[in-house]
Design a protein around this motif. Structure first.
Motif, mmCIF file in Angstrom:
data_model
loop_
_atom_site.group_PDB
_atom_site.id
_atom_site.type_symbol
_atom_site.label_atom_id
_atom_site.label_comp_id
_atom_site.label_asym_id
_atom_site.label_seq_id
_atom_site.Cartn_x
_atom_site.Cartn_y
_atom_site.Cartn_z
ATOM 1 N N LEU A 1 0.824 -1.204 0.000
ATOM 2 C CA LEU A 1 0.000 0.000 0.000
ATOM 3 C C LEU A 1 0.862 1.258 0.000
ATOM 4 O O LEU A 1 0.543 2.240 -0.677
ATOM 5 C CB LEU A 1 -0.930 0.007 1.215
ATOM 6 N N GLY A 2 1.966 1.233 0.777
ATOM 7 C CA GLY A 2 2.833 2.408 0.834
ATOM 8 C C GLY A 2 3.387 2.763 -0.538
ATOM 9 O O GLY A 2 3.390 3.925 -0.935
ATOM 10 N N ARG A 3 3.863 1.755 -1.262
ATOM 11 C CA ARG A 3 4.415 2.002 -2.606
ATOM 12 C C ARG A 3 3.336 2.544 -3.548
ATOM 13 O O ARG A 3 3.577 3.492 -4.305
ATOM 14 C CB ARG A 3 4.995 0.711 -3.174
ATOM 15 N N ILE A 4 2.137 1.964 -3.478
ATOM 16 C CA ILE A 4 1.049 2.398 -4.354
ATOM 17 C C ILE A 4 0.656 3.832 -4.031
ATOM 18 O O ILE A 4 0.420 4.638 -4.933
ATOM 19 C CB ILE A 4 -0.160 1.457 -4.217
ATOM 20 N N TRP A 5 0.603 4.168 -2.749
ATOM 21 C CA TRP A 5 0.219 5.525 -2.380
ATOM 22 C C TRP A 5 1.259 6.543 -2.837
ATOM 23 O O TRP A 5 0.921 7.639 -3.283
ATOM 24 C CB TRP A 5 0.004 5.616 -0.868
ATOM 25 N N VAL A 6 2.537 6.192 -2.733
ATOM 26 C CA VAL A 6 3.573 7.096 -3.232
ATOM 27 C C VAL A 6 3.407 7.301 -4.739
ATOM 28 O O VAL A 6 3.482 8.435 -5.245
ATOM 29 C CB VAL A 6 4.974 6.538 -2.915
ATOM 30 N N ILE A 7 3.165 6.210 -5.463
ATOM 31 C CA ILE A 7 2.999 6.306 -6.916
ATOM 32 C C ILE A 7 1.816 7.191 -7.268
ATOM 33 O O ILE A 7 1.908 8.077 -8.125
ATOM 34 C CB ILE A 7 2.842 4.907 -7.539
ATOM 35 N N VAL A 8 0.676 6.979 -6.599
ATOM 36 C CA VAL A 8 -0.521 7.716 -6.973
ATOM 37 C C VAL A 8 -0.384 9.193 -6.598
ATOM 38 O O VAL A 8 -0.868 10.071 -7.320
ATOM 39 C CB VAL A 8 -1.778 7.074 -6.333
ATOM 40 N N TRP A 9 0.298 9.493 -5.493
ATOM 41 C CA TRP A 9 0.540 10.896 -5.162
ATOM 42 C C TRP A 9 1.525 11.528 -6.141
ATOM 43 O O TRP A 9 1.405 12.709 -6.471
ATOM 44 C CB TRP A 9 1.044 11.022 -3.717
ATOM 45 N N CYS A 10 2.494 10.753 -6.618
ATOM 46 C CA CYS A 10 3.408 11.263 -7.645
ATOM 47 C C CYS A 10 2.656 11.561 -8.939
ATOM 48 O O CYS A 10 2.881 12.592 -9.579
ATOM 49 C CB CYS A 10 4.527 10.253 -7.912
ATOM 50 N N VAL A 11 1.768 10.638 -9.337
ATOM 51 C CA VAL A 11 0.969 10.872 -10.538
ATOM 52 C C VAL A 11 0.097 12.108 -10.355
ATOM 53 O O VAL A 11 -0.017 12.943 -11.262
ATOM 54 C CB VAL A 11 0.107 9.637 -10.866
ATOM 55 N N ALA A 12 -0.523 12.241 -9.176
ATOM 56 C CA ALA A 12 -1.336 13.427 -8.903
ATOM 57 C C ALA A 12 -0.479 14.691 -8.928
ATOM 58 O O ALA A 12 -0.948 15.765 -9.352
ATOM 59 C CB ALA A 12 -2.032 13.288 -7.551
ATOM 60 N N GLY A 13 0.786 14.577 -8.499
ATOM 61 C CA GLY A 13 1.688 15.722 -8.561
ATOM 62 C C GLY A 13 1.996 16.127 -9.992
ATOM 63 O O GLY A 13 2.058 17.323 -10.313
ATOM 64 N N VAL A 14 2.202 15.138 -10.878
ATOM 65 C CA VAL A 14 2.437 15.442 -12.294
ATOM 66 C C VAL A 14 1.194 16.086 -12.913
ATOM 67 O O VAL A 14 1.286 17.043 -13.687
ATOM 68 C CB VAL A 14 2.827 14.161 -13.057
ATOM 69 N N VAL A 15 0.012 15.551 -12.564
ATOM 70 C CA VAL A 15 -1.237 16.144 -13.048
ATOM 71 C C VAL A 15 -1.346 17.592 -12.572
ATOM 72 O O VAL A 15 -1.727 18.487 -13.343
ATOM 73 C CB VAL A 15 -2.442 15.316 -12.567
ATOM 74 N N ALA A 16 -1.006 17.827 -11.304
ATOM 75 C CA ALA A 16 -1.042 19.193 -10.770
ATOM 76 C C ALA A 16 -0.054 20.097 -11.503
ATOM 77 O O ALA A 16 -0.345 21.271 -11.769
ATOM 78 C CB ALA A 16 -0.728 19.171 -9.272
ATOM 79 N N LEU A 17 1.124 19.554 -11.853
ATOM 80 C CA LEU A 17 2.122 20.341 -12.569
ATOM 81 C C LEU A 17 1.615 20.748 -13.955
ATOM 82 O O LEU A 17 1.736 21.917 -14.345
ATOM 83 C CB LEU A 17 3.416 19.548 -12.690
ATOM 84 N N VAL A 18 1.045 19.805 -14.684
ATOM 85 C CA VAL A 18 0.527 20.133 -16.017
ATOM 86 C C VAL A 18 -0.631 21.124 -15.911
ATOM 87 O O VAL A 18 -0.713 22.084 -16.683
ATOM 88 C CB VAL A 18 0.084 18.854 -16.753
ATOM 89 N N ALA A 19 -1.525 20.898 -14.938
ATOM 90 C CA ALA A 19 -2.633 21.830 -14.745
ATOM 91 C C ALA A 19 -2.118 23.217 -14.368
ATOM 92 O O ALA A 19 -2.604 24.241 -14.888
ATOM 93 C CB ALA A 19 -3.577 21.304 -13.666
#
Length: 309
Positions: free
Chosen positions: A200-218
């Motif tokens: 779960l820890g690895r998945i949560w880091v990945i999904v927050w990283c993806v959300a961070g990239v989405v935030a960067l593009v937005a």
């Protein structure tokens, strides 16, 4: 008809940008059950990082190329958002596993103010510019089909294409890759996912990283359109009706919801606004979301929650 199509296209292009921000909410909620109220602050923080590094890099390197500065700034800002995601998971989420939803919401509120404060300390509080080369001039299309043609803003069109491309890329990532399938497994059932060896820890880091990239593009797109200022954090508030309409657990719902909200805002402002004195674009999305909460609380594509006693 030409004027109607202009309004419709404008709404669709705005809707794709709303969907991009809403996607950050959906990704994190699906994987961790956390309603990330800090998504707007992440958009602001990422936009500030890119705007400032695109200014600093030419001074540091002596290379005056705008494209080089923007690319380097994008990569650095992306790396920073990855670090932010890792720190949030390690210092906050990891210690709040299985806590009440209100506790997690308050944690994301704390992250919001922390990111805004750190962003102001590191990057300043002035209004900054992001110039990624998107043309500002409008273009006239379909002149042969309609008298005078249809006027489309090139900047909005390019922004919508970038947002649509990222959304499509994320959809392929979730559907076709092993990590994407693991993310969907965690979203469906945390305990079952853990029982088959998914961290779960690895998945949560990945999904927050993806959300961070989405935030960067937005942040890059909105910053290019409006300038990077602290009011940019409120862009997340414009995405709240989108996730309510589409459903907090549905990626397609975020897309469809964004398009409905974008088109609805533009058409209502043009055709209903004159009848009520204008300003309807500001509150239309929230009234529509309220109506959906009364009729279908889980949204168009959200999962209906059934409690068995």
């Amino acid at each position: 008809m030409a004027f109607f199509l202009e309004t419709l296209f404008g709404g669709l292009m705005a809707g794709m940008l709303y969907a991009l921000v809403a996607l950050g909410f959906v990704l994190i909620f699906k994987a961790s059950g956390v309603f990330n109220f800090a998504q707007g602050a992440m958009v602001l923080f990422a936009a500030l990082a890119m705007a400032r590094f695109s200014e600093w890099i030419p001074a540091w390197t002596g290379i005056e190329s705008r494209w080089f500065a923007n690319l380097a700034a994008f990569l650095i800002a992306g790396a920073i958002m990855f670090v932010v995601a890792w720190v949030i998971e390690r210092l906050v989420l990891r210690h709040l596993v299985n806590q009440e939803g209100a506790t997690l919401l308050m944690a994301t509120l704390g992250i919001t103010y922390f990111l805004e404060g750190v962003g102001q300390t590191l990057f300043g509080s002035s209004i900054y510019k992001i110039d990624i080369g998107m043309p500002k001039d409008p273009v006239i299309v379909l002149e042969g089909a309609f008298q005078g043609g249809i006027l489309i803003n090139k900047e909005d069109l390019y922004a919508a294409i970038i947002a649509a491309a990222l959304v499509a890329l994320l959809s392929v990532f979730f559907q076709k890759t092993g990590t994407g399938r693991a993310l969907r497994a965690v979203a469906d059932d945390h305990q079952a996912a853990q029982s088959i060896g998914i961290s779960l820890g690895r998945i949560w880091v990945i999904v927050w990283c993806v959300a961070g990239v989405v935030a960067l593009v937005a942040g890059m797109i909105w910053g290019s359109k409006l300038g990077v200022q602290f009011s940019l954090a409120t862009v997340a508030l414009r995405a709240l009706p989108v996730v309510i309409l589409g459903g907090l657990t549905s990626v397609p719902g975020a897309i469809i919801g964004g398009l409905i909200i974008g088109v609805g805002e533009k058409l209502s402002e043009v055709y209903i606004g004159p009848l009520v004195g204008g300003g309807i674009e500001i509150w239309f999305a929230y009234v529509l979301a309220l109506g959906f909460l009364l009729v279908r609380p889980q949204g168009l594509f959200g999962e209906k929650i059934i409690d068995r006693v």
